[in-house]
Design an enzyme around this catalytic site. Structure first.
Site, short mmCIF file in Angstrom:
data_model
loop_
_atom_site.label_atom_id
_atom_site.label_comp_id
_atom_site.label_asym_id
_atom_site.label_seq_id
_atom_site.Cartn_x
_atom_site.Cartn_y
_atom_site.Cartn_z
N ILE A 60 0.83 -1.20 0.00
CA ILE A 60 0.00 0.00 0.00
C ILE A 60 0.87 1.25 0.00
O ILE A 60 1.97 1.26 0.56
CB ILE A 60 -0.97 -0.03 1.22
CG1 ILE A 60 -2.12 0.95 1.05
CG2 ILE A 60 -0.22 0.18 2.53
CD1 ILE A 60 -3.27 0.72 2.03
N CYS A 61 0.38 2.30 -0.67
CA CYS A 61 1.00 3.62 -0.62
C CYS A 61 -0.14 4.63 -0.48
O CYS A 61 -1.19 4.30 0.05
CB CYS A 61 1.89 3.88 -1.84
SG CYS A 61 1.00 4.00 -3.41
N ARG A 62 0.03 5.84 -0.94
CA ARG A 62 -1.02 6.85 -0.79
C ARG A 62 -2.21 6.54 -1.70
O ARG A 62 -3.36 6.55 -1.27
CB ARG A 62 -0.46 8.24 -1.06
CG ARG A 62 -1.47 9.35 -0.85
CD ARG A 62 -0.79 10.72 -0.95
NE ARG A 62 -1.71 11.77 -0.53
CZ ARG A 62 -2.51 12.42 -1.37
NH1 ARG A 62 -2.53 12.12 -2.66
NH2 ARG A 62 -3.31 13.37 -0.92
N GLY A 64 -1.76 4.21 -4.79
CA GLY A 64 -1.61 2.96 -5.53
C GLY A 64 -0.50 2.92 -6.56
O GLY A 64 -0.20 1.86 -7.08
N MET A 88 -3.86 4.19 0.69
CA MET A 88 -4.31 4.68 1.99
C MET A 88 -5.49 5.63 1.85
O MET A 88 -6.28 5.76 2.79
CB MET A 88 -3.15 5.35 2.74
CG MET A 88 -2.15 4.38 3.34
SD MET A 88 -2.85 3.22 4.56
CE MET A 88 -3.41 4.33 5.86
#
Length: 109
Positions: A60-62, A64, A88
């Site tokens: 996961i990141c901010r 995708g 996120m």
């Protein structure tokens, strides 16, 4: 590339957060492993130690994008990995808990 929706994740699923330190400190999923994408290759051993041997690594990141790159890298290494769709931002929008480094309510930066 394998993807997973936030609502498909269970609390016990392994989550790898590849956002940078300032993003992580503002708010993250409790229990996630944090290895920033910018340090990922150098710190790959940390993932190997922490990840379940027979389970999937959910990245996961901010939003995708960065997690998609790390998911592709992991797949090339033979790791069962999936990109968390929407990152996120989707996690927070779905009402999933976001905490700061002190375990207090956080926010997605």
């Amino acid at each position: 590339m394998p993807t997973v929706a936030v609502d498909e994740l269970k609390e016990e699923d392994f989550l790898l957060d590849v956002r940078e330190d300032d993003e992580w400190q503002a708010g993250h999923a409790a229990g996630a492993l944090h290895i920033p994408m910018s340090e990922f290759v150098a710190r790959y051993g940390e993932l190997a130690e922490a990840a379940p041997q027979d389970g999937r690594v959910n990245v996961i990141c901010r939003s995708g994008g960065r997690s998609a790159q790390v998911t592709m890298y992991l797949a090339q290494q033979g790791v069962d990995a999936a990109n968390v769709d929407g990152g996120m931002q989707a996690w927070e929008a779905a009402g999933r808990a976001v905490v700061d480094d002190n375990g207090q309510p956080g926010a997605v930066a």
